[in-house]
Write a protein that holds these residues in place. Structure first.
Motif, PDB file in Angstrom:
ATOM      1  N   PHE A  35      -9.876  -6.740  -5.130  1.00 40.77           N
ATOM      2  CA  PHE A  35      -8.883  -5.804  -5.649  1.00 40.77           C
ATOM      3  C   PHE A  35      -9.100  -4.405  -5.063  1.00 40.77           C
ATOM      4  N   ALA A  36     -10.359  -3.971  -5.026  1.00 39.84           N
ATOM      5  CA  ALA A  36     -10.664  -2.643  -4.469  1.00 39.84           C
ATOM      6  C   ALA A  36     -10.202  -2.549  -3.017  1.00 39.84           C
ATOM      7  N   ALA A  37     -10.340  -3.636  -2.269  1.00 35.94           N
ATOM      8  CA  ALA A  37      -9.890  -3.633  -0.878  1.00 35.94           C
ATOM      9  C   ALA A  37      -8.363  -3.553  -0.791  1.00 35.94           C
ATOM     10  N   LEU A  38      -7.669  -4.212  -1.705  1.00 31.97           N
ATOM     11  CA  LEU A  38      -6.201  -4.175  -1.693  1.00 31.97           C
ATOM     12  C   LEU A  38      -5.668  -2.784  -1.994  1.00 31.97           C
ATOM     13  N   VAL A  39      -6.282  -2.082  -2.928  1.00 35.36           N
ATOM     14  CA  VAL A  39      -5.766  -0.758  -3.309  1.00 35.36           C
ATOM     15  C   VAL A  39      -6.333   0.377  -2.451  1.00 35.36           C
ATOM     16  N   ALA A  40      -7.138   0.038  -1.463  1.00 31.13           N
ATOM     17  CA  ALA A  40      -7.558   1.032  -0.469  1.00 31.13           C
ATOM     18  C   ALA A  40      -6.400   1.144   0.531  1.00 31.13           C
ATOM     19  N   TRP A  41      -5.335   1.821   0.121  1.00 31.74           N
ATOM     20  CA  TRP A  41      -4.058   1.804   0.830  1.00 31.74           C
ATOM     21  C   TRP A  41      -4.188   2.112   2.319  1.00 31.74           C
ATOM     22  N   GLU A  42      -4.879   3.194   2.661  1.00 34.27           N
ATOM     23  CA  GLU A  42      -4.982   3.575   4.065  1.00 34.27           C
ATOM     24  C   GLU A  42      -5.711   2.508   4.890  1.00 34.27           C
ATOM     25  N   ARG A  43      -6.609   1.760   4.271  1.00 36.80           N
ATOM     26  CA  ARG A  43      -7.347   0.702   4.975  1.00 36.80           C
ATOM     27  C   ARG A  43      -6.453  -0.495   5.294  1.00 36.80           C
ATOM     28  N   GLN A  44      -5.278  -0.581   4.675  1.00 40.27           N
ATOM     29  CA  GLN A  44      -4.361  -1.663   5.040  1.00 40.27           C
ATOM     30  C   GLN A  44      -3.995  -1.584   6.516  1.00 40.27           C
ATOM     31  N   SER A  45      -4.083  -0.388   7.083  1.00 37.08           N
ATOM     32  CA  SER A  45      -3.832  -0.220   8.517  1.00 37.08           C
ATOM     33  C   SER A  45      -4.817  -1.039   9.345  1.00 37.08           C
ATOM     34  N   ASP A  46      -5.984  -1.354   8.791  1.00 34.50           N
ATOM     35  CA  ASP A  46      -7.001  -2.134   9.503  1.00 34.50           C
ATOM     36  C   ASP A  46      -6.656  -3.620   9.573  1.00 34.50           C
ATOM     37  N   TRP A  47      -5.867  -4.119   8.631  1.00 38.41           N
ATOM     38  CA  TRP A  47      -5.601  -5.561   8.606  1.00 38.41           C
ATOM     39  C   TRP A  47      -4.140  -5.944   8.734  1.00 38.41           C
ATOM     40  N   ILE A  48      -3.244  -4.976   8.742  1.00 39.04           N
ATOM     41  CA  ILE A  48      -1.822  -5.256   8.996  1.00 39.04           C
ATOM     42  C   ILE A  48      -1.503  -4.728  10.394  1.00 39.04           C
ATOM     43  N   PRO A  49      -1.277  -5.620  11.351  1.00 34.22           N
ATOM     44  CA  PRO A  49      -1.072  -5.192  12.746  1.00 34.22           C
ATOM     45  C   PRO A  49       0.097  -4.227  12.917  1.00 34.22           C
ATOM     46  N   PHE A  50      -0.104  -3.306  13.828  1.00 34.50           N
ATOM     47  CA  PHE A  50       0.931  -2.352  14.258  1.00 34.50           C
ATOM     48  C   PHE A  50       1.397  -1.430  13.128  1.00 34.50           C
ATOM     49  N   THR A  51       0.633  -1.337  12.051  1.00 30.74           N
ATOM     50  CA  THR A  51       1.096  -0.618  10.860  1.00 30.74           C
ATOM     51  C   THR A  51       0.103   0.459  10.452  1.00 30.74           C
ATOM     52  N   ARG A  52       0.641   1.626  10.107  1.00 36.66           N
ATOM     53  CA  ARG A  52      -0.144   2.729   9.553  1.00 36.66           C
ATOM     54  C   ARG A  52       0.321   2.936   8.118  1.00 36.66           C
ATOM     55  N   VAL A  53      -0.619   2.914   7.203  1.00 36.03           N
ATOM     56  CA  VAL A  53      -0.310   3.051   5.776  1.00 36.03           C
ATOM     57  C   VAL A  53      -0.956   4.330   5.263  1.00 36.03           C
ATOM     58  N   ARG A  54      -0.213   5.060   4.433  1.00 37.30           N
ATOM     59  CA  ARG A  54      -0.770   6.274   3.824  1.00 37.30           C
ATOM     60  C   ARG A  54      -0.102   6.526   2.484  1.00 37.30           C
ATOM     61  N   VAL A  55      -0.841   7.170   1.612  1.00 38.18           N
ATOM     62  CA  VAL A  55      -0.307   7.600   0.325  1.00 38.18           C
ATOM     63  C   VAL A  55       0.352   8.952   0.565  1.00 38.18           C
ATOM     64  N   VAL A  56       1.639   9.051   0.261  1.00 39.58           N
ATOM     65  CA  VAL A  56       2.360  10.306   0.507  1.00 39.58           C
ATOM     66  C   VAL A  56       2.587  11.097  -0.775  1.00 39.58           C
ATOM     67  N   GLU A  57       2.377  10.450  -1.912  1.00 41.36           N
ATOM     68  CA  GLU A  57       2.549  11.135  -3.202  1.00 41.36           C
ATOM     69  C   GLU A  57       1.639  10.446  -4.215  1.00 41.36           C
ATOM     70  N   GLY A  58       0.840  11.238  -4.921  1.00 39.01           N
ATOM     71  CA  GLY A  58      -0.067  10.681  -5.918  1.00 39.01           C
ATOM     72  C   GLY A  58      -1.422  10.354  -5.311  1.00 39.01           C
ATOM     73  N   ASN A  59      -2.190   9.542  -6.049  1.00 37.88           N
ATOM     74  CA  ASN A  59      -3.559   9.214  -5.628  1.00 37.88           C
ATOM     75  C   ASN A  59      -3.717   7.723  -5.296  1.00 37.88           C
ATOM     76  N   GLY A  60      -2.606   7.001  -5.155  1.00 35.26           N
ATOM     77  CA  GLY A  60      -2.660   5.576  -4.860  1.00 35.26           C
ATOM     78  C   GLY A  60      -2.554   4.710  -6.095  1.00 35.26           C
ATOM     79  N   ASP A  61      -2.619   5.333  -7.251  1.00 31.96           N
ATOM     80  CA  ASP A  61      -2.533   4.600  -8.510  1.00 31.96           C
ATOM     81  C   ASP A  61      -1.070   4.485  -8.944  1.00 31.96           C
ATOM     82  N   GLU A  62      -0.859   4.012 -10.151  1.00 28.62           N
ATOM     83  CA  GLU A  62       0.492   3.840 -10.688  1.00 28.62           C
ATOM     84  C   GLU A  62       1.290   5.138 -10.560  1.00 28.62           C
ATOM     85  N   GLY A  63       2.523   5.011 -10.072  1.00 27.27           N
ATOM     86  CA  GLY A  63       3.398   6.158  -9.874  1.00 27.27           C
ATOM     87  C   GLY A  63       3.349   6.730  -8.465  1.00 27.27           C
ATOM     88  N   SER A  64       2.348   6.364  -7.686  1.00 27.02           N
ATOM     89  CA  SER A  64       2.201   6.890  -6.327  1.00 27.02           C
ATOM     90  C   SER A  64       3.276   6.335  -5.399  1.00 27.02           C
TER      91      SER A  64
END
Length: 165
Positions: A35-64
Motif C-alpha cells: 500500500f505504501a508503494a502504491l500511494v508513493a505517487w511520484e514513484r509511480q513514474s518508476d513503474w509506469i512506462p513513459f509516465t511522470r506522476v506528481r501531486v499537484v494539489e494536497g499531500n497525496g492523501d484524500e482530496g489531493s
C-alpha cells in the motif's frame, strides 16, 4: 451545470463509465508495504512506462489532485485524478477528472497468508467519442488489459526487490 468548486463535474466523472478494465497481481510482501508503494505517487513514474506522476494539489492523501503525464513520441496524454478515498492499507479510490480520461478507479490490497498481498487495479472509464467510442472500445480493451497487467506485474517485482516505496 457545474458548481464553482467543480463538485458537480467531479460527481459526474465519478459515475462508472462503459470502458471497464481490471488487472490483478500477487505481491510477495505484506499489505502495508504494498500500500505504501502504491500511494508513493511520484514513484509511480518508476513503474509506469513513459509516465511522470506528481501531486499537484494536497499531500497525496484524500482530496489531493494527482497528475500523470504519459508521453510516447509526439503523443502526450494528461490524466488528472482526484483522490477520493484512502483506507490504508486496503484501498485507494480516485476519480479521473481530466478532459479525456474520466471515471472512477480503485486500487485494492488484500492481505494473504505468508505476508503476500493481492493487488487489484480496476478502472471504469467514460468513453470519448459517443457511439464511435463504444464501437472502438472492444478493439482497444485487450491491449488495455495486457498493458495494465504488465504495469502491475512490474510494480509487484519492484516491491518484492525492495525498490519501492
Amino acid at each position: 451545470m457545474t458548481a464553482a468548486d467543480g463538485t458537480d463535474d467531479l460527481r459526474e466523472a465519478a459515475q462508472p463509465g462503459a470502458a471497464e478494465v481490471t488487472a490483478t497481481v500477487i505481491v510477495e510482501a505484506p499489505a502495508d508495504r504494498v500500500f505504501a508503494a502504491l500511494v508513493a505517487w511520484e514513484r509511480q513514474s518508476d513503474w509506469i512506462p513513459f509516465t511522470r506522476v506528481r501531486v499537484v494539489e494536497g499531500n497525496g492523501d484524500e482530496g489531493s489532485l494527482v497528475e500523470a503525464v504519459t508521453t510516447v513520441g509526439p503523443l502526450t496524454l494528461h490524466d488528472e485524478m482526484r483522490v477520493t478515498r484512502v483506507d490504508a492499507p486496503y484501498e485507494i479510490g480516485v476519480v479521473h477528472c481530466g478532459k479525456l480520461l474520466r471515471g472512477p478507479g480503485v486500487l485494492r490490497c488484500t492481505p494473504l497468508a505468508g505476508d503476500r498481498t493481492q493487488v487489484v487495479w480496476h478502472e471504469w472509464f467514460h468513453l470519448p467519442g459517443g457511439p464511435a467510442g463504444r464501437v472502438v472500445w472492444p478493439l482497444l480493451w485487450p491491449g488495455s488489459k495486457v498493458s495494465l497487467t504488465q504495469v502491475l506485474k512490474r510494480f509487484g517485482r519492484m516491491v518484492e526487490q525492495g525498490r519501492l516505496p
